[in-house]
Design an enzyme around this catalytic site. Structure first.
Site, PDB file in Angstrom:
ATOM      1  N   ASP A  44       0.836  -1.200   0.000  1.00 42.34           N
ATOM      2  CA  ASP A  44       0.000   0.000   0.000  1.00 42.34           C
ATOM      3  C   ASP A  44       0.871   1.250   0.000  1.00 42.34           C
ATOM      4  OD1 ASP A  44       0.928  -0.098   2.557  1.00 42.34           O
ATOM      5  OD2 ASP A  44      -1.016   0.102   3.529  1.00 42.34           O
ATOM      6  N   SER A  45       2.199   1.053   0.039  1.00 41.94           N
ATOM      7  CA  SER A  45       3.126   2.170  -0.166  1.00 41.94           C
ATOM      8  C   SER A  45       2.983   2.717  -1.582  1.00 41.94           C
ATOM      9  CB  SER A  45       4.569   1.736   0.098  1.00 41.94           C
ATOM     10  OG  SER A  45       4.892   0.580  -0.644  1.00 41.94           O
ATOM     11  N   ASP A  83      -1.014  -6.083  -0.590  1.00 45.39           N
ATOM     12  CA  ASP A  83      -1.513  -5.567   0.690  1.00 45.39           C
ATOM     13  C   ASP A  83      -3.026  -5.436   0.713  1.00 45.39           C
ATOM     14  OD1 ASP A  83       0.300  -5.042   2.730  1.00 45.39           O
ATOM     15  OD2 ASP A  83       1.011  -3.197   1.780  1.00 45.39           O
ATOM     16  N   LYS A 111      -1.198  -9.522   2.341  1.00 47.80           N
ATOM     17  CA  LYS A 111      -0.539  -9.092   3.573  1.00 47.80           C
ATOM     18  C   LYS A 111      -1.512  -8.247   4.402  1.00 47.80           C
ATOM     19  CE  LYS A 111       3.064  -6.039   3.559  1.00 47.80           C
ATOM     20  NZ  LYS A 111       2.513  -4.902   4.306  1.00 47.80           N
ATOM     21  N   GLU A 113      -1.674  -5.877   7.960  1.00 43.33           N
ATOM     22  CA  GLU A 113      -0.968  -5.219   9.056  1.00 43.33           C
ATOM     23  C   GLU A 113      -1.698  -5.444  10.367  1.00 43.33           C
ATOM     24  OE1 GLU A 113      -0.044  -1.093   8.474  1.00 43.33           O
ATOM     25  OE2 GLU A 113       0.892  -1.471   6.527  1.00 43.33           O
ATOM     26  N   GLU A 177       8.801  -4.902  10.710  1.00 44.29           N
ATOM     27  CA  GLU A 177       9.200  -3.548  10.313  1.00 44.29           C
ATOM     28  C   GLU A 177       9.656  -2.743  11.524  1.00 44.29           C
ATOM     29  OE1 GLU A 177       6.603  -1.541   7.558  1.00 44.29           O
ATOM     30  OE2 GLU A 177       7.885   0.244   7.550  1.00 44.29           O
TER      31      GLU A 177
HETATM   32  O1  KIV Z   1       3.529  -1.225   1.659  1.00 42.48           O
HETATM   33  C1  KIV Z   1       4.722  -1.528   1.808  1.00 42.48           C
HETATM   34  O2  KIV Z   1       5.607  -1.125   1.029  1.00 42.48           O
HETATM   35  C2  KIV Z   1       5.078  -2.365   2.938  1.00 42.48           C
HETATM   36  C3  KIV Z   1       6.538  -2.564   3.218  1.00 42.48           C
HETATM   37  C4  KIV Z   1       7.070  -1.379   3.911  1.00 42.48           C
HETATM   38  C5  KIV Z   1       6.797  -3.817   3.952  1.00 42.48           C
HETATM   39  O3  KIV Z   1       4.227  -2.810   3.638  1.00 42.48           O
END
Ligand code: KIV
Length: 259
Positions: A44-45, A83, A111, A113, A177
């Site tokens: 989600d970055s 994500d 993924k 969080e 992280e």
């Molecule tokens: O969204 C992302 O890039 C991440 C990484 C920082 C692990 O979750």
């Protein structure tokens, strides 16, 4: 050969470091795949690195679906993790529907969080044959600013037992992280699944970096990042050269024109 969760897990057992980088688009995913990366994270970055959002919290399921599909169209071998965005795993049914959507877009794994509190949701996904990657320590969706977690004994113990709980619930990978080196080492030894570190030292079973950071596209340099290229400077020079060449009518010359 297509990378699978079993092959990634075997790497942990064999002590072979696992490589992961984020990608959000077709060309970047294609180059990463050709370079032999084990896994691509459609993180989600994408929001802050690619879409110009102020925060990861603005990322939607439609954003994740579009970028996961783009990456999937490029990938031959890499294991694709996508994500679930902010709010996308609020409850078990919503998490399952969203996870299934990302799997349909080509993700091999989703993924999520969150620390121990996400165990029931992860269990529900695992029971429905979704491969899940947990993500503990600093969680950009949940914490307001980056910080190291697990510096005191109480929080370190919470992270170790949280990691075990998430693995017991069915997580097959776990991102760590911004944890101190020693704590990452303990978690990596305590859990049966591969740990993938970012800003968490070199005792993790693998490493992940955000592509913009490692290529030097981001303006900011974070302590945990090594710039493997200076792409922003190279792009700037190329754009300047193009602008000058067009203005001076040097481009297009005879080589790039038809008589
Ligand atoms: O969204 C992302 O890039 C991440 C990484 C920082 C692990 O979750």
């Amino acid at each position: 050969m297509k990378m699978t969760i079993d092959r990634i897990t075997q790497k942990k057992s064999a002590g072979i470091p696992i490589t992961m980088v984020t990608a959000y688009d077709f060309p970047t995913a294609q180059v990463l795949d050709e370079a032999g990366i084990d896994s691509i994270l459609v993180g989600d970055s994408v929001g802050t690195n690619h879409l110009g959002y102020a925060s990861e919290r603005e990322v939607t399921m439609d954003d994740m679906a579009r970028h996961t599909s783009a990456v999937n169209r490029a990938v031959r071998d890499a294991f694709v993790v996508a994500d679930l965005p902010y709010g996308g795993a609020d409850n078990a049914e919503k998490a399952l529907a969203n996870a299934q959507r990302l799997i349909d877009c080509g993700a091999d794994c989703v993924k999520i969080e969150g620390w121990g509190e996400k165990a029931d949701i992860i269990r529900h996904l695992a029971e429905n044959d979704i491969v899940v990657c947990a993500h503990i320590g600093y969680n950009p969706q949940l914490h307001d600013k980056p910080q190291i977690f697990g510096k005191d004994a109480g929080q370190a113990a919470e992270l170790i037992s949280g990691a075990q709980t998430l693995c017991d619930a069915g997580a097959k990978l776990i991102v760590l992280e911004m944890l101190p080196n020693g704590l990452s080492r303990k978690i990596s030894a305590a859990v049966p699944v591969p740990t993938i570190g970012i800003g968490s030292g070199n005792a993790c079973d693998g490493q992940v970096l955000v592509v913009n950071d490692m290529l030097g596209l981001s303006k900011k340099l974070f302590k945990h990042v090594y710039r493997f290229a200076n792409q922003r400077e190279k792009m700037f020079e190329a754009f300047k050269d193009y602008i000058d060449a067009v203005k001076s009518r040097e481009f297009p010359g005879d080589d790039h024109s038809w008589k």
